[in-house]
Design a protein around this motif. Structure first.
Motif, PDB file in Angstrom:
ATOM      1  N   ASP A 221      32.591  -6.283 -17.011  1.00  0.00           N
ATOM      2  CA  ASP A 221      32.678  -5.325 -18.285  1.00  0.00           C
ATOM      3  C   ASP A 221      31.517  -4.810 -18.686  1.00  0.00           C
ATOM      4  N   CYS A 222      30.774  -4.351 -17.952  1.00  0.00           N
ATOM      5  CA  CYS A 222      29.445  -3.590 -18.338  1.00  0.00           C
ATOM      6  C   CYS A 222      29.288  -2.342 -17.123  1.00  0.00           C
ATOM      7  N   ILE A 223      28.178  -1.342 -17.851  1.00  0.00           N
ATOM      8  CA  ILE A 223      28.185  -0.346 -16.840  1.00  0.00           C
ATOM      9  C   ILE A 223      26.474  -0.510 -16.605  1.00  0.00           C
ATOM     10  N   VAL A 224      25.910  -0.071 -15.538  1.00  0.00           N
ATOM     11  CA  VAL A 224      24.298   0.007 -15.347  1.00  0.00           C
ATOM     12  C   VAL A 224      23.920   1.427 -15.594  1.00  0.00           C
ATOM     13  N   ALA A 225      23.000   1.691 -15.969  1.00  0.00           N
ATOM     14  CA  ALA A 225      22.294   3.054 -15.835  1.00  0.00           C
ATOM     15  C   ALA A 225      21.000   2.793 -15.014  1.00  0.00           C
ATOM     16  N   SER A 226      20.953   3.804 -14.121  1.00  0.00           N
ATOM     17  CA  SER A 226      19.564   3.481 -13.268  1.00  0.00           C
ATOM     18  C   SER A 226      18.952   4.793 -12.876  1.00  0.00           C
ATOM     19  N   ILE A 227      17.750   4.657 -12.620  1.00  0.00           N
ATOM     20  CA  ILE A 227      17.039   5.780 -11.764  1.00  0.00           C
ATOM     21  C   ILE A 227      16.223   4.952 -10.585  1.00  0.00           C
ATOM     22  N   HIS A 228      16.609   5.737  -9.652  1.00  0.00           N
ATOM     23  CA  HIS A 228      16.058   5.284  -8.277  1.00  0.00           C
ATOM     24  C   HIS A 228      15.160   6.359  -7.674  1.00  0.00           C
ATOM     25  N   GLY A 229      13.975   5.808  -7.049  1.00  0.00           N
ATOM     26  CA  GLY A 229      13.014   7.045  -6.533  1.00  0.00           C
ATOM     27  C   GLY A 229      12.471   8.251  -7.419  1.00  0.00           C
ATOM     28  N   PHE A 230      12.375   7.993  -8.545  1.00  0.00           N
ATOM     29  CA  PHE A 230      11.934   9.099  -9.570  1.00  0.00           C
ATOM     30  C   PHE A 230      10.294   9.195  -9.119  1.00  0.00           C
ATOM     31  N   SER A 231       9.818  10.407  -8.992  1.00  0.00           N
ATOM     32  CA  SER A 231       8.379  10.489  -8.760  1.00  0.00           C
ATOM     33  C   SER A 231       8.128  11.817  -9.911  1.00  0.00           C
ATOM     34  N   PRO A 232       7.165  10.885 -10.623  1.00  0.00           N
ATOM     35  CA  PRO A 232       6.769  11.884 -11.988  1.00  0.00           C
ATOM     36  C   PRO A 232       5.635  13.029 -11.658  1.00  0.00           C
TER      37      PRO A 232
ATOM     38  N   LYS B  80       0.755  -1.251  -0.020  1.00  0.00           N
ATOM     39  CA  LYS B  80       0.044  -0.054  -0.050  1.00  0.00           C
ATOM     40  C   LYS B  80       0.780   1.309  -0.042  1.00  0.00           C
ATOM     41  N   GLN B  81       1.897   1.131   0.951  1.00  0.00           N
ATOM     42  CA  GLN B  81       2.991   2.336   0.883  1.00  0.00           C
ATOM     43  C   GLN B  81       3.600   2.594  -0.385  1.00  0.00           C
ATOM     44  N   ILE B  82       3.888   1.572  -1.076  1.00  0.00           N
ATOM     45  CA  ILE B  82       4.517   1.497  -2.529  1.00  0.00           C
ATOM     46  C   ILE B  82       3.742   2.287  -3.403  1.00  0.00           C
ATOM     47  N   LYS B  83       2.559   1.791  -3.629  1.00  0.00           N
ATOM     48  CA  LYS B  83       1.405   2.514  -4.368  1.00  0.00           C
ATOM     49  C   LYS B  83       1.297   3.993  -4.025  1.00  0.00           C
ATOM     50  N   LYS B  84       1.069   4.296  -2.784  1.00  0.00           N
ATOM     51  CA  LYS B  84       1.056   5.764  -2.726  1.00  0.00           C
ATOM     52  C   LYS B  84       2.164   6.442  -2.873  1.00  0.00           C
ATOM     53  N   ASP B  85       3.383   5.914  -2.611  1.00  0.00           N
ATOM     54  CA  ASP B  85       4.514   6.709  -2.928  1.00  0.00           C
ATOM     55  C   ASP B  85       4.800   7.215  -4.478  1.00  0.00           C
ATOM     56  N   ARG B  86       4.204   6.474  -5.488  1.00  0.00           N
ATOM     57  CA  ARG B  86       4.229   6.563  -6.957  1.00  0.00           C
ATOM     58  C   ARG B  86       5.705   6.885  -7.070  1.00  0.00           C
ATOM     59  N   ARG B  87       6.409   6.075  -6.819  1.00  0.00           N
ATOM     60  CA  ARG B  87       7.995   5.991  -7.067  1.00  0.00           C
ATOM     61  C   ARG B  87       8.423   4.922  -8.202  1.00  0.00           C
ATOM     62  N   VAL B  88       9.549   5.261  -8.939  1.00  0.00           N
ATOM     63  CA  VAL B  88       9.798   4.660 -10.209  1.00  0.00           C
ATOM     64  C   VAL B  88      11.296   4.204 -10.175  1.00  0.00           C
ATOM     65  N   ARG B  89      11.570   2.935 -10.438  1.00  0.00           N
ATOM     66  CA  ARG B  89      12.982   2.434 -10.649  1.00  0.00           C
ATOM     67  C   ARG B  89      13.033   1.806 -11.932  1.00  0.00           C
ATOM     68  N   SER B  90      14.238   2.220 -12.495  1.00  0.00           N
ATOM     69  CA  SER B  90      14.799   1.772 -13.837  1.00  0.00           C
ATOM     70  C   SER B  90      15.970   1.431 -14.231  1.00  0.00           C
ATOM     71  N   VAL B  91      16.193   0.332 -14.455  1.00  0.00           N
ATOM     72  CA  VAL B  91      17.666  -0.136 -14.320  1.00  0.00           C
ATOM     73  C   VAL B  91      18.140  -1.045 -15.738  1.00  0.00           C
ATOM     74  N   GLN B  92      19.120  -0.572 -16.337  1.00  0.00           N
ATOM     75  CA  GLN B  92      19.593  -1.090 -17.591  1.00  0.00           C
ATOM     76  C   GLN B  92      20.961  -1.641 -17.589  1.00  0.00           C
ATOM     77  N   ARG B  93      21.269  -2.824 -18.213  1.00  0.00           N
ATOM     78  CA  ARG B  93      22.850  -3.162 -18.259  1.00  0.00           C
ATOM     79  C   ARG B  93      23.240  -2.725 -19.742  1.00  0.00           C
ATOM     80  N   MET B  94      24.185  -2.241 -19.642  1.00  0.00           N
ATOM     81  CA  MET B  94      24.734  -1.888 -21.149  1.00  0.00           C
ATOM     82  C   MET B  94      26.472  -2.044 -21.224  1.00  0.00           C
TER      83      MET B  94
END
Length: 481
Positions: A430-441, A325-339
């Motif tokens: 041998d990689c890099i990880v691009a990530s967004i943590h806790g973004f609130s649109p 319930k708290q996760i839904k209320k916070d409306r946060r986004v996590r996005s993680v991609q390996r490159m």
């Protein structure tokens, strides 16, 4: 703190099945600092003796480093298959790697003497691993990449009160009138009792001779998953008919296993795919030392079910609904991609290349500007509209990590703590990880999920493709004269 006080053990994943049993079992010999991302758990345990519950975002390296200060040892029980944000873009393998890297870097900064990681049994043959087991093996490598000694304990299905995999097994036996056994049920598995897991942790914390090793654990004899189901059924007094199928049918079986086993599909799928491997414990000195304490299969069953044969409850069940319930209320986004990581690049160079690539790709529609203070702005139509504003964090101090707080722009809400954009290098992979943590649109959630979220994903995949071409061209280019 006096010299006679018990050592402090930091436990990441302390509120889960294994973490709960470790605290009950070892509470007389150690003090625990239990790390959790759930404020509901901290509130529930407030005033509890023997364990200091610490609200900590393990995705944040500075906060994790602060939380580990003053601790002597660390126990790492984290996996990221359960959701931690309302929207998650990315694979659990990539988030597991970030979390493990955070923990071991924080442990090194806090000068921990020893870290113990509970991993999974791996097949003896050199075969293509399932995503779940591949992630466990990768986390082992990441944890062992720093100066802190790391002991790896590997286990298969753990029997005990509240264990999710064990509860799934018992619920299936009790609820299915006919048991369909896909091909994966013929694979060999070897289970272990939670008390013997605790024994292994006690040995490794208390005796330096086990420090830095890798040890497989098991309490019960090897058997197929089908045989495990039949023995469980017989113990509970059921005579469930079985039908063997010649194929795995993962896409179908994961859904009925999740529904009847009363566990999320997100948890079932990676665990189920791992069952296509034969997983047996290799002989080792620690398992030999534990031999007199090993608990038989039927005894493990008896201790983990109630008088009516139902699995005893998950120790986290009292907060899980509140957390969701708290996760839904916070409306946060996590996005993680390996490159791919171009040879010799630093994280700062990747970030600079990202801005230049956006400028070139979107021409005059989007521009990326950096001021003298290092603040980056993504502008639409020249400098008339700032979509996002990124402010460097004070913790990006070396070449492996480049991180920014998301501090403004039309597309971001002001929240505390602010969201973060990060590029992080993993040279050992041998990689890099691009990530967004806790973004609130800023956009309404239904609109964000159908527009901006997809655009971000497409942009990051495009940038990853660009880095792959850069890496390939660098390999093909002849060395300079």
């Amino acid at each position: 703190m006096s010299s006679t006080d018990p050592p402090i053990v930091a436990v990441a994943g302390a509120s889960g099945f294994v973490g709960t049993h470790l605290q009950m079992r070892l509470g007389q010999s150690y003090r625990f600092r239990a790390l959790t991302r759930s404020p509901n758990i901290v509130e529930h345990h407030s005033g509890e003796k023997g364990t200091e519950w610490c609200y900590c975002d393990i995705y944040s390296l500075p906060k994790l480093t602060e939380a580990l200060k003053g601790c002597d040892y660390g126990i790492y029980l984290v996996h990221s298959m359960a959701p931690s944000s309302r929207l998650m873009q990315g694979d659990f393998e990539d988030t597991d790697m970030i979390l493990a890297d955070n923990f071991i870097r924080a442990a090194e900064a806090a000068k921990l003497k020893h870290v113990i990681y509970l991993s999974g049994l791996l097949p003896e043959s050199d075969e293509d691993l399932s995503p779940h087991l591949r992630s466990r093996a990768e986390v082992e490598l990441v944890l062992k990449s720093k100066s802190v000694p790391v002991t790896v304990l590997r286990a298969g299905l753990i029997f005990g009160p509240g264990g999710s995999s064990f509860s799934m097994l018992v619920n299936l036996v009790r609820r299915l009138p006919i048991m369909l056994l896909p091909a994966w049920a013929k694979s060999i598995t070897q289970s272990v009792d939670i008390e013997n897991i605790c024994d292994a942790f006690e040995y490794c914390l208390g005796d330096e001779k086990w420090r830095g090793g890798t040890y497989d654990l098991a309490s019960h004899e090897p058997m197929t998953y089908a045989r495990m189901i039949k023995r469980t059924s017989e113990y509970l007094g059921f005579r469930t008919p079985t039908i063997e199928l010649p194929f795995n049918c993962f896409s179908i079986s994961k859904r009925w296993v999740a529904y009847l086993g009363k566990v999320p599909v997100a948890l079932v799928e990676p665990l189920q795919e791992s069952l296509r491997h034969d997983l047996k414990a290799r002989p080792n000195p620690l398992l030999e030392a534990l031999q007199p304490k090993l608990i038989p299969f039927e005894e493990s069953l008896r201790k983990a079910v109630d008088e009516e044969g139902w699995p005893l409850p998950n120790p986290r069940s009292y907060t899980q609904k509140a957390d969701v319930k708290q996760i839904k209320k916070d409306r946060r986004v996590r996005s993680v991609q390996r490159m791919p990581l171009p040879d010799g690049w630093s994280a700062k160079e990747v970030m600079d290349a990202y801005g230049k690539w956006l400028d070139k790709t979107f021409r005059k529609l989007l521009s990326v500007c950096t001021d003298k203070g290092g603040v980056v702005r993504f502008n639409l139509l020249g400098r008339h509209f700032t979509l996002l504003e990124l402010t460097p964090t004070p913790f990006s101090v070396d070449s492996y990590r480049c991180a920014f707080y998301i501090t403004g722009g039309y597309l971001a809400r002001e929240v505390d703590p602010p969201g973060r954009l990060e590029f992080r290098i993993f040279p050992e992979r041998d990689c890099i990880v691009a990530s967004i943590h806790g973004f609130s649109p800023t956009l309404p959630w239904w609109l964000y999920a159908r527009t901006q979220a997809w655009v971000h994903l497409v942009v990051m995949y495009g940038f990853g493709h660009y880095l792959k071409k850069v890496d390939t061209s660098a390999v093909k280019s002849p060395p300079p004269d």
